[in-house]
Design a protein around this motif. Structure first.
Motif, PDB file in Angstrom:
ATOM      1  N   GLU A 166      38.594  85.035  82.940  1.00  0.00           N
ATOM      2  CA  GLU A 166      37.193  84.912  83.333  1.00  0.00           C
ATOM      3  C   GLU A 166      36.374  84.191  82.268  1.00  0.00           C
ATOM      4  N   GLU A 167      36.591  84.553  81.004  1.00  0.00           N
ATOM      5  CA  GLU A 167      35.817  83.939  79.930  1.00  0.00           C
ATOM      6  C   GLU A 167      36.163  82.456  79.780  1.00  0.00           C
ATOM      7  N   LEU A 168      37.447  82.128  79.948  1.00  0.00           N
ATOM      8  CA  LEU A 168      37.833  80.716  79.859  1.00  0.00           C
ATOM      9  C   LEU A 168      37.200  79.898  80.987  1.00  0.00           C
ATOM     10  N   ILE A 169      37.107  80.493  82.169  1.00  0.00           N
ATOM     11  CA  ILE A 169      36.473  79.800  83.290  1.00  0.00           C
ATOM     12  C   ILE A 169      34.990  79.571  83.000  1.00  0.00           C
ATOM     13  N   GLU A 170      34.334  80.563  82.374  1.00  0.00           N
ATOM     14  CA  GLU A 170      32.925  80.397  82.010  1.00  0.00           C
ATOM     15  C   GLU A 170      32.761  79.273  80.986  1.00  0.00           C
ATOM     16  N   LEU A 171      33.670  79.220  80.014  1.00  0.00           N
ATOM     17  CA  LEU A 171      33.623  78.133  79.031  1.00  0.00           C
ATOM     18  C   LEU A 171      33.832  76.785  79.707  1.00  0.00           C
ATOM     19  N   LEU A 172      34.721  76.746  80.708  1.00  0.00           N
ATOM     20  CA  LEU A 172      34.956  75.507  81.447  1.00  0.00           C
ATOM     21  C   LEU A 172      33.694  75.050  82.166  1.00  0.00           C
ATOM     22  N   GLU A 173      32.947  76.001  82.747  1.00  0.00           N
ATOM     23  CA  GLU A 173      31.690  75.657  83.424  1.00  0.00           C
ATOM     24  C   GLU A 173      30.675  75.101  82.427  1.00  0.00           C
ATOM     25  N   LEU A 174      30.612  75.718  81.240  1.00  0.00           N
ATOM     26  CA  LEU A 174      29.692  75.212  80.213  1.00  0.00           C
ATOM     27  C   LEU A 174      30.100  73.815  79.753  1.00  0.00           C
ATOM     28  N   GLU A 175      31.405  73.586  79.646  1.00  0.00           N
ATOM     29  CA  GLU A 175      31.864  72.255  79.237  1.00  0.00           C
ATOM     30  C   GLU A 175      31.509  71.214  80.306  1.00  0.00           C
ATOM     31  N   LYS A 176      31.614  71.599  81.575  1.00  0.00           N
ATOM     32  CA  LYS A 176      31.210  70.687  82.653  1.00  0.00           C
ATOM     33  C   LYS A 176      29.724  70.353  82.544  1.00  0.00           C
ATOM     34  N   SER A 177      28.910  71.366  82.229  1.00  0.00           N
ATOM     35  CA  SER A 177      27.472  71.131  82.060  1.00  0.00           C
ATOM     36  C   SER A 177      27.218  70.136  80.934  1.00  0.00           C
ATOM     37  N   LEU A 178      27.970  70.268  79.849  1.00  0.00           N
ATOM     38  CA  LEU A 178      27.800  69.355  78.716  1.00  0.00           C
ATOM     39  C   LEU A 178      28.212  67.933  79.091  1.00  0.00           C
ATOM     40  N   VAL A 179      29.238  67.810  79.922  1.00  0.00           N
ATOM     41  CA  VAL A 179      29.648  66.477  80.380  1.00  0.00           C
ATOM     42  C   VAL A 179      28.537  65.849  81.229  1.00  0.00           C
ATOM     43  N   TYR A 180      27.951  66.659  82.145  1.00  0.00           N
ATOM     44  CA  TYR A 180      26.838  66.166  82.953  1.00  0.00           C
ATOM     45  C   TYR A 180      25.677  65.733  82.050  1.00  0.00           C
ATOM     46  N   PHE A 181      25.357  66.563  81.067  1.00  0.00           N
ATOM     47  CA  PHE A 181      24.240  66.266  80.177  1.00  0.00           C
ATOM     48  C   PHE A 181      24.488  64.986  79.382  1.00  0.00           C
ATOM     49  N   THR A 182      25.684  64.857  78.828  1.00  0.00           N
ATOM     50  CA  THR A 182      25.996  63.681  78.008  1.00  0.00           C
ATOM     51  C   THR A 182      25.890  62.400  78.835  1.00  0.00           C
ATOM     52  N   THR A 183      26.465  62.426  80.033  1.00  0.00           N
ATOM     53  CA  THR A 183      26.410  61.248  80.904  1.00  0.00           C
ATOM     54  C   THR A 183      24.969  60.896  81.274  1.00  0.00           C
ATOM     55  N   SER A 184      24.187  61.907  81.633  1.00  0.00           N
ATOM     56  CA  SER A 184      22.797  61.664  82.033  1.00  0.00           C
ATOM     57  C   SER A 184      21.956  61.186  80.856  1.00  0.00           C
TER      58      SER A 184
END
Length: 313
Positions: A166-184
């Motif tokens: 569960e915690e790794l999945i949460e970290l994965l979601e945060l990493e996806k958010s960072l990818v969205y932020f970096t691209t934008s």
């Protein structure tokens, strides 16, 4: 939905009619509202619809009658009763008399202006208003990045003792958010650099200083997003191994307990066999049961101490 705002007596007020110097905010507008605005103010329908496509790229479009600035803004998206972070487009269209903003959702970036929480904000000072919105957008990226960093620290503390995913999945979601932020943020950087050079939007000396501040804040957000993304990626790799190791420790403990508990089970099984009691030690003694129990306990304790010395518990 269409909302109209105008600066009145140094304060922002929502009005019912569009007048010169107003800010017209379109939030998830209907096709009818888009057509009405397009026909009334000679704005291309495609430009009004551009920000309604979540995949639309950031850019500046300069036309004869207006200029459109399209940037990405951060929003909170709720999934599985948890807050995650994504980006959506925001279109700012500047005409000679009005400013239009078009977005799919109500956002904190625009909400701060609607609620009058931004100082020195005037709807009729169009260039400054645009730059103030872009500055607020950059600061919101920084704000959400700090929240993401704090969330990742909380999840990391949980991972030290976790054997689940569960915690790794949460970290994965945060990493996806960072990818969205970096691209934008990188797309927004291109828009800001072009805005610095374009002549279609008049800029006074104080406006240029504010635009430079916006560019600096945006660059800082890009650096923070890259740093947090790198840390998060390394953390996920490390804690994937930690979770696997935690699971191995649990399995080792269970295997050791199973071996220790098998000793009294084996002895009880031997004495439970349907054979001649004359051949079973202690079978004829009134204390035979006690002997078997004590013998089982002694062997079990000795084996447990042996495993304990080998650090198998």
């Amino acid at each position: 939905m269409i909302r109209i705002f105008r600066t009145v007596d140094e304060g922002i007020q929502e009005v019912n009619e569009i007048q010169e110097g107003c800010w017209v905010a379109l939030t998830d507008p209907t096709a009818t509202e888009i057509l009405d605005i397009s026909n009334q103010y000679n704005i291309d329908v495609e430009h009004l619809r551009a920000s309604l496509d979540e995949e639309e790229r950031s850019r500046i479009e300069v036309e004869d009658r207006y200029t459109m600035i399209l940037v990405d803004i951060p929003i909170i998206e709720e999934r599985n009763n948890k807050d995650w972070y994504v980006t959506i487009p925001l279109a700012i269209i500047i005409t000679d008399e009005l400013i239009f903003t078009i977005c799919l959702e109500d956002t904190p970036v625009l909400g701060a202006f609607m609620d009058g929480r931004v100082r020195n904000f005037y709807t009729y000072k169009k260039t400054r208003f645009i730059l103030q919105m872009l500055y607020k957008n950059a600061t919101m990226f920084l704000h959400y990045l700090r929240i993401i960093d704090k969330k990742s620290e909380v999840i990391e503390r949980k991972l030290h003792v976790s054997t689940k995913n569960e915690e790794l999945i949460e970290l994965l979601e945060l990493e996806k958010s960072l990818v969205y932020f970096t691209t934008s943020l990188r797309s927004n950087e291109v828009v800001l650099e072009k805005l610095l050079k374009t002549e279609s939007i008049k800029k006074y000396p104080e406006d240029r200083e504010l635009l430079e501040d916006v560019i600096i804040e945006n660059k800082q957000a890009i650096e923070m997003a890259n740093i947090y993304s790198g840390i998060l990626s390394g953390t996920m790799d490390a804690f994937a191994s930690v979770i696997s190791n935690n699971l191995n420790i649990v399995m080792k403990f269970l295997a050791t307990v199973t071996i220790v508990m098998s000793i009294p089970t084996m002895i009880a099984s031997f004495y439970g066999m349907n054979v001649n009691p004359d051949g079973m030690p202690g079978a004829s003694s009134p204390f035979g049961f006690a002997y078997v129990i004590v013998f089982s306990l002694v062997i079990t304790i000795m084996l447990a101490l042996f495993f304990a010395k080998k650090d198998l518990f």
